[in-house]
Design an enzyme around this catalytic site. Structure first.
Site, mmCIF file in Angstrom:
data_model
loop_
_atom_site.group_PDB
_atom_site.id
_atom_site.type_symbol
_atom_site.label_atom_id
_atom_site.label_comp_id
_atom_site.label_asym_id
_atom_site.label_seq_id
_atom_site.Cartn_x
_atom_site.Cartn_y
_atom_site.Cartn_z
ATOM 1 C CE LYS A 1 -4.397 -1.738 1.379
ATOM 2 N NZ LYS A 1 -5.586 -2.334 2.969
ATOM 3 N NE ARG B 1 -7.761 -8.354 0.832
ATOM 4 C CZ ARG B 1 -6.767 -7.332 0.424
ATOM 5 N NH1 ARG B 1 -6.055 -6.865 0.150
ATOM 6 N NH2 ARG B 1 -8.449 -7.181 -1.052
HETATM 7 C C1 7PJ Z 1 -8.668 -4.537 2.363
HETATM 8 C C2 7PJ Z 1 -9.646 -5.487 2.328
HETATM 9 C C3 7PJ Z 1 -7.262 -4.397 4.177
HETATM 10 C C4 7PJ Z 1 -8.897 -6.334 4.420
HETATM 11 C C5 7PJ Z 1 -8.229 -4.045 0.230
HETATM 12 C C6 7PJ Z 1 -5.552 -3.312 -1.515
HETATM 13 C C7 7PJ Z 1 -7.391 -2.764 -1.585
HETATM 14 N N1 7PJ Z 1 -9.495 -6.643 3.232
HETATM 15 N N2 7PJ Z 1 -9.245 -5.006 0.896
HETATM 16 N N3 7PJ Z 1 -8.066 -5.318 4.966
HETATM 17 N N4 7PJ Z 1 -7.817 -3.768 1.511
HETATM 18 N N5 7PJ Z 1 -10.187 -6.668 5.311
HETATM 19 O O1 7PJ Z 1 -5.769 -4.895 -0.872
HETATM 20 O O2 7PJ Z 1 -5.321 -2.124 -1.742
HETATM 21 O O3 7PJ Z 1 -6.927 -3.833 4.269
HETATM 22 S S1 7PJ Z 1 -8.667 -3.697 -1.246
#
Ligand code: 7PJ
Length: 279
Positions: A222, A256
């Site tokens: 990010k 994640r």
């Molecule tokens: C996140 C997500 C996060 C959770 C995305 C990206 C944007 N789900 N989905 N937490 N970010 N739970 O991956 O840059 O930080 S999409």
């Protein structure tokens, strides 16, 4: 032992767990939509599973700052075939990154094990849809919407605000019939936050854990990492690992990430060290 049941699979969350990101959008910021055909999505999923991912997080809506809004039917068309194909071939927990009630119930019917909603089930009908699946949910904090969230975000008291929001969503979830034990929390790194907001929230992971839920962290590649290191998306792996290692030490248990293997290895070593007692 904190065992959580994700559909047909149970996981002991006293161990760190890795969630591999599978974007099925044409405009995903870090893979350029390379995985939007079923075949390449499955190849990507297989590689992440071989690398040790416990979850595959399938997302059909890009929520990066300023991303286009996706229609319900388009999201269903992107997500459901991928959920179905992964569950038919692999023994892995499929998580769905969605806010849309029909995607929630449709994915659950095809074997998904976790509802991961960046809007914390705020969309109309989402609480009821998630409750009807009886699956665990991940409630994430976001300030504003993906279209507007990075327009000078500010808070009266950042950690209090995030904590209070999540408590409100936990209460709404429980009122809708979702089990307290089935709720995971996420501070929402990059969702309406500046660099100092993001680093503060990561440093305060313990505050979310004190609410009595497991914590999931999504920081992979990010802007926060780019802001600290001054590097493009393609060079954010080491920084991402630093952020994830730091929150593991503070008690976060689900990570994640795009890069599964480096995180599986890192967390295995960290966990073994943390578990060691005086020999
Ligand atoms: C996140 C997500 C996060 C959770 C995305 C990206 C944007 N789900 N989905 N937490 N970010 N739970 O991956 O840059 O930080 S999409």
């Amino acid at each position: 032992m904190s065992v959580m049941v994700f559909g047909d699979k149970s996981l002991d969350l006293s161990l760190p767990r890795v969630m591999g990101i599978l974007n099925v959008t044409p405009d995903s910021f870090s893979d350029g939509g390379k995985h939007n055909s079923l075949d390449s999505a499955l190849k990507q999923a297989e590689r992440m599973i071989d690398d040790g991912a416990d979850f595959i997080d399938v997302g059909g809506e890009s929520t990066r700052p300023g991303a286009a809004v996706v229609g319900e039917q388009e999201e269903l068309n992107r997500v459901l075939p991928v959920v179905e194909a992964i569950k038919a071939r692999f023994n892995v927990i499929v998580s769905v990154d969605t806010s849309t009630p029909s995607v929630i119930t449709g994915s659950a019917a095809l074997g998904a094990g976790l509802i991961n909603d960046v809007r914390a089930l705020e969309r109309e009908g989402a609480l009821e849809a998630a409750s009807s699946t009886a699956l665990p949910v991940c409630l994430m904090h976001m300030r504003g919407t993906p279209q507007t969230m990075q327009q000078s975000p500010s808070y009266s008291d950042l950690v209090d605000d995030v904590e209070r929001y999540l408590i409100t969503r936990i209460e709404a979830s429980i009122a809708a019939g979702i089990n307290k034990e089935n709720i995971i929390l996420d501070p929402g790194i990059g969702f309406g936050k500046t660099l100092i907001h993001n680093t503060t929230l990561l440093n305060c992971t313990g505050r979310l854990l004190d609410l009595g839920h497991e914590v999931l962290i999504g920081v992979s590649r990010k802007t926060m990492i780019g802001d600290i290191l001054g590097v493009p998306v393609s060079e954010r792996l080491y920084g991402t690992m630093g952020a994830n290692a730091s929150t593991y030490m503070k008690g976060a248990r689900i990570f994640r990430v795009h890069d599964v293997k480096p995180h599986v290895d890192m967390l295995k070593v960290m966990h073994q060290i943390e578990e060691s007692r005086n020999a």
